[in-house]
Structures are given as structure tokens and as C-alpha cells.
Design a protein around this motif. Sequence first.
Motif, PDB file in Angstrom:
ATOM      1  N   LYS A  60       0.794  -1.229   0.000  1.00  0.00           N
ATOM      2  CA  LYS A  60       0.000   0.000   0.000  1.00  0.00           C
ATOM      3  C   LYS A  60       0.827   1.280   0.000  1.00  0.00           C
ATOM      4  O   LYS A  60       0.402   2.291  -0.597  1.00  0.00           O
ATOM      5  CB  LYS A  60      -0.948  -0.019   1.198  1.00  0.00           C
ATOM      6  CG  LYS A  60      -2.083  -1.028   1.053  1.00  0.00           C
ATOM      7  CD  LYS A  60      -2.990  -1.028   2.269  1.00  0.00           C
ATOM      8  CE  LYS A  60      -4.104  -2.072   2.110  1.00  0.00           C
ATOM      9  NZ  LYS A  60      -4.976  -2.127   3.314  1.00  0.00           N
ATOM     10  N   PRO A  61       2.014   1.312   0.654  1.00  0.00           N
ATOM     11  CA  PRO A  61       2.778   2.570   0.627  1.00  0.00           C
ATOM     12  C   PRO A  61       3.240   2.996  -0.763  1.00  0.00           C
ATOM     13  O   PRO A  61       3.574   4.178  -0.965  1.00  0.00           O
ATOM     14  CB  PRO A  61       3.982   2.260   1.525  1.00  0.00           C
ATOM     15  CG  PRO A  61       3.514   1.169   2.429  1.00  0.00           C
ATOM     16  CD  PRO A  61       2.608   0.329   1.574  1.00  0.00           C
ATOM     17  N   PHE A  62       3.274   2.057  -1.718  1.00  0.00           N
ATOM     18  CA  PHE A  62       3.777   2.401  -3.042  1.00  0.00           C
ATOM     19  C   PHE A  62       2.625   2.783  -3.974  1.00  0.00           C
ATOM     20  O   PHE A  62       1.548   2.181  -3.922  1.00  0.00           O
ATOM     21  CB  PHE A  62       4.569   1.232  -3.624  1.00  0.00           C
ATOM     22  CG  PHE A  62       5.788   0.888  -2.815  1.00  0.00           C
ATOM     23  CD1 PHE A  62       6.862   1.756  -2.747  1.00  0.00           C
ATOM     24  CD2 PHE A  62       5.851  -0.295  -2.091  1.00  0.00           C
ATOM     25  CE1 PHE A  62       7.982   1.456  -1.981  1.00  0.00           C
ATOM     26  CE2 PHE A  62       6.950  -0.601  -1.321  1.00  0.00           C
ATOM     27  CZ  PHE A  62       8.026   0.279  -1.264  1.00  0.00           C
ATOM     28  N   PRO A  63       2.851   3.770  -4.842  1.00  0.00           N
ATOM     29  CA  PRO A  63       1.786   4.239  -5.727  1.00  0.00           C
ATOM     30  C   PRO A  63       1.285   3.138  -6.664  1.00  0.00           C
ATOM     31  O   PRO A  63       2.033   2.221  -7.020  1.00  0.00           O
ATOM     32  CB  PRO A  63       2.466   5.361  -6.527  1.00  0.00           C
ATOM     33  CG  PRO A  63       3.672   5.731  -5.745  1.00  0.00           C
ATOM     34  CD  PRO A  63       4.111   4.501  -5.032  1.00  0.00           C
ATOM     35  N   GLU A  64       0.044   3.258  -7.053  1.00  0.00           N
ATOM     36  CA  GLU A  64      -0.507   2.323  -8.025  1.00  0.00           C
ATOM     37  C   GLU A  64       0.310   2.413  -9.322  1.00  0.00           C
ATOM     38  O   GLU A  64       0.676   3.493  -9.759  1.00  0.00           O
ATOM     39  CB  GLU A  64      -1.974   2.667  -8.301  1.00  0.00           C
ATOM     40  CG  GLU A  64      -2.666   1.684  -9.217  1.00  0.00           C
ATOM     41  CD  GLU A  64      -4.148   1.984  -9.387  1.00  0.00           C
ATOM     42  OE1 GLU A  64      -4.779   1.328 -10.241  1.00  0.00           O
ATOM     43  OE2 GLU A  64      -4.663   2.876  -8.691  1.00  0.00           O
ATOM     44  N   GLY A  65       0.603   1.269  -9.898  1.00  0.00           N
ATOM     45  CA  GLY A  65       1.406   1.235 -11.118  1.00  0.00           C
ATOM     46  C   GLY A  65       2.867   0.946 -10.862  1.00  0.00           C
ATOM     47  O   GLY A  65       3.644   0.782 -11.811  1.00  0.00           O
ATOM     48  N   THR A  66       3.264   0.863  -9.578  1.00  0.00           N
ATOM     49  CA  THR A  66       4.663   0.572  -9.257  1.00  0.00           C
ATOM     50  C   THR A  66       5.086  -0.778  -9.833  1.00  0.00           C
ATOM     51  O   THR A  66       6.188  -0.915 -10.374  1.00  0.00           O
ATOM     52  CB  THR A  66       4.882   0.581  -7.728  1.00  0.00           C
ATOM     53  OG1 THR A  66       4.622   1.889  -7.229  1.00  0.00           O
ATOM     54  CG2 THR A  66       6.315   0.203  -7.390  1.00  0.00           C
ATOM     55  N   GLY A  67       4.209  -1.770  -9.746  1.00  0.00           N
ATOM     56  CA  GLY A  67       4.533  -3.097 -10.270  1.00  0.00           C
ATOM     57  C   GLY A  67       4.777  -3.090 -11.767  1.00  0.00           C
ATOM     58  O   GLY A  67       5.750  -3.694 -12.249  1.00  0.00           O
ATOM     59  N   ASP A  68       3.931  -2.389 -12.503  1.00  0.00           N
ATOM     60  CA  ASP A  68       4.098  -2.323 -13.960  1.00  0.00           C
ATOM     61  C   ASP A  68       5.370  -1.571 -14.337  1.00  0.00           C
ATOM     62  O   ASP A  68       6.098  -1.961 -15.260  1.00  0.00           O
ATOM     63  CB  ASP A  68       2.890  -1.644 -14.603  1.00  0.00           C
ATOM     64  CG  ASP A  68       1.668  -2.549 -14.653  1.00  0.00           C
ATOM     65  OD1 ASP A  68       1.813  -3.772 -14.459  1.00  0.00           O
ATOM     66  OD2 ASP A  68       0.561  -2.026 -14.891  1.00  0.00           O
ATOM     67  N   LYS A  69       5.663  -0.487 -13.616  1.00  0.00           N
ATOM     68  CA  LYS A  69       6.863   0.296 -13.922  1.00  0.00           C
ATOM     69  C   LYS A  69       8.130  -0.509 -13.638  1.00  0.00           C
ATOM     70  O   LYS A  69       9.077  -0.495 -14.427  1.00  0.00           O
ATOM     71  CB  LYS A  69       6.858   1.588 -13.116  1.00  0.00           C
ATOM     72  CG  LYS A  69       5.798   2.585 -13.557  1.00  0.00           C
ATOM     73  CD  LYS A  69       5.818   3.835 -12.685  1.00  0.00           C
ATOM     74  CE  LYS A  69       4.743   4.827 -13.116  1.00  0.00           C
ATOM     75  NZ  LYS A  69       4.712   6.023 -12.235  1.00  0.00           N
ATOM     76  N   ALA A  70       8.145  -1.213 -12.513  1.00  0.00           N
ATOM     77  CA  ALA A  70       9.324  -2.006 -12.168  1.00  0.00           C
ATOM     78  C   ALA A  70       9.499  -3.167 -13.149  1.00  0.00           C
ATOM     79  O   ALA A  70      10.630  -3.481 -13.543  1.00  0.00           O
ATOM     80  CB  ALA A  70       9.199  -2.534 -10.742  1.00  0.00           C
ATOM     81  N   SER A  71       8.409  -3.792 -13.553  1.00  0.00           N
ATOM     82  CA  SER A  71       8.483  -4.897 -14.521  1.00  0.00           C
ATOM     83  C   SER A  71       9.087  -4.412 -15.830  1.00  0.00           C
ATOM     84  O   SER A  71       9.930  -5.093 -16.435  1.00  0.00           O
ATOM     85  CB  SER A  71       7.091  -5.486 -14.754  1.00  0.00           C
ATOM     86  OG  SER A  71       6.578  -6.058 -13.577  1.00  0.00           O
ATOM     87  N   ALA A  72       8.663  -3.234 -16.272  1.00  0.00           N
ATOM     88  CA  ALA A  72       9.209  -2.666 -17.509  1.00  0.00           C
ATOM     89  C   ALA A  72      10.686  -2.327 -17.349  1.00  0.00           C
ATOM     90  O   ALA A  72      11.489  -2.524 -18.274  1.00  0.00           O
ATOM     91  CB  ALA A  72       8.416  -1.420 -17.901  1.00  0.00           C
TER      92      ALA A  72
END
Length: 253
Positions: free
Chosen positions: A153-165
Motif C-alpha cells: 500500500k505505501p507504493f503508488p498504483e502502477g509501481t509493479g508495472d513500472k518495475a516490470s518494464a
Amino acid sequence: MIRPLTPTCLIALLLAVTATPLAAKQAKAPNYSAALADPARPATDRERDATRKPAELLAFAEVAPGEQVGDFVMGGGYVTRLLAAAVGPKGRVYAFQPAEFIGFKKQYGDDQAAIDAAYANVDAVNGPFAAPAFPAPLDTIITVQNFHDLYLKPFPEGTGDKASAALFAALKPGGTLVVVDHSAADGSGTSLSDSLHRIDKAAVVAALTKAGFKLEASSNLYKRSDDPRTTNVFEPAIRGKTDQFALRFRKPG
């Protein structure tokens, strides 16, 4: 007179042609015993080997001497130390620690600095969790029990997609990414990442496929059928005994 090959002869010929390269490949598989025996590994690492199965992990990741590899979220450095010994003096290990983690707990920065000083072939890499800035194209990236953190929850939405890219961009064409994480219930997606520190394997596959990766292999190396996958991984009764998945992805090219 040349007789046509019978189906039986044809199969035998194909087996003979394909057997030699396979045998040669197996013969060249690295021996990771030296990496495990590295005297620089602390006793606490060795005590964890029985459950973390380091030689099997390195083999699944296909880490070889001389490679450029990344440890995405190095934590206390367990995997980083293994990689440093496995790639040898001609290889390089880039140990990434998110700036957010170091800000949350100073020990993360201290652990990273200690490994950077102890190993000549390890370079510390810092930066935002969603944007690991590896300084060189990598052959392999390993991340163990950290992918679910991208959905806390502390990380903004979309963090997973950005890190994957970012992980996709950091690899050479043909490079591999190995993900090990705590299993959540099937169909739960990323919804239990914060409460249980678990993630559905299918959610990891979906995120990395979206980034451009191809799932190449999965392993039951850390399979624990007795884990109901409903408990926080830090609960004393289940800690160190969770059901985990191991996935190997490849960047096309």
C-alpha cells in the motif's frame, strides 16, 4: 543400392544427432559447490541453506561464470553473496536496494555498503523501487521474496508495472529474470500482498508478460503442500515454511 531409411532407423539417427549437444550442455553446467563454500558467506547464510536451496536456485537461474547479473532488492545480501561467488572475478553483480527501503530501515543501506566493500565484483545500485538503474545490460536478474512488495500500500498504483518494464529494459536480449515469491491463493491476484506478503503466481506471470517477458520455466523447488496460503508469512508458525513458486522468464531476442 541406397535403401530408404525405415522409421526405426530414422528415429535412431535423430537421437544420435541430438544426444551429443545435450550431453555437452549438461557437461558444461556450472558446479556451484564453490559458491556455497565461499568463506565470506556468514554462518547465518549457511544455516538458511537447507530451506533456501542455493545451488538449485543458481542452477534454475542458469547463472554462469563471467556473467553480468542483478539482485533486485538484495535485502541482507544472501543472494548477492551467492551470485558474487558464482559469476567469479570476471563477472559482475549489481546489488539493488530500493531507496524507499533504506529510508525505512537504515540497516538495508548498511548491509548493502558492507557487501559492496567486501566483494570486488559487486557494485551497489540504489534508486526508486519502480526504477532500478542498473548501469550495464544484464544476463540475469534474480529477485527472491520481493516481487509482492511492489504492490504494498505505501507504493503508488502502477509501481509493479513500472518495475516490470524497468527489469525488462535492464536485461540483454535473451536475458532471464528469475522470480521466487510466497504463494497466495489462486485467483487472489495482488490483493494479499500487503496483508499476508503473498502474491498469486498468475499475477506475476500477467505483469511480466505485459512487460514483454516470456515465461520459460517454473519449478516446484520451494513447493510446500502443507501451507494453506492463508497466513502472513511472518507468523512464527509458518515463517520459513511457506509455499513458494519459482519462475524463469526470458526477454526475447
